[in-house]
Design a protein around this motif. Structure first.
Motif: not given
Length: 153
Positions: A70, A119, A123, A136, A138
């Motif tokens: 990430v 996940y 986040v 962000v 990923s």
């Protein structure tokens, strides 16, 4: 590395392969006496060359996991903002590794969680609730071709 000799380097290499060896086995593999081996390993620990000894677990045997690389870019990059995000990331159990990087994003995180729901919870905790997180990106691992903790020297 100036204070490390060939025996120290052999011991470090052997311990990276298998830190669960007995002192007797380690000494034999390094071609030194058990007393020398014990003294050298203690010194390597005391001087910080060996940070810790851990067990590496198999995600597949534990029911699988989701790994993501990430990239995180912050809106404000002042030292206090970078430090605040880093402290939160390091404290999160889902973050396995945290690197402050340049140029490009401010941080690269290696995240390992059980599944996509976990996940999404990460986040929410780390990115969505932080008004200073601008971007962000990923990347989800589809195959683990290599995984090693060994440092070559």
């Amino acid at each position: 590395m100036d204070s490390l000799d060939d025996v120290d380097l052999r011991l470090l290499a052997l311990l990276q392969q298998d830190a669960s060896r007995t002192n007797q086995d380690l000494a034999a593999a390094a071609h030194v006496s058990p007393a020398t081996c014990l003294r050298r390993v203690k010194r390597l620990v005391d001087e910080g060359f060996i940070e810790r000894r851990v067990a590496l677990l198999s995600p597949d045997r534990l029911g699988g996991s989701l790994t993501a690389v990430v990239e995180v870019t912050l809106d404000r990059q002042g030292a206090e903002h970078l430090q605040a995000f880093q402290q939160r990331a390091v404290a999160d159990d889902g973050v396995q590794q945290c690197y402050r990087v340049s140029a490009g994003p401010d941080f690269v995180l290696i995240v390992v969680v059980r599944d996509m729901a976990a996940y999404h919870a990460l986040v929410e905790r780390l990115f969505t609730q932080d008004a200073n997180v601008r971007n962000v990106k990923s990347f989800f691992a589809v195959e683990r071709a290599k995984f090693s903790t060994a440092i070559s020297f």
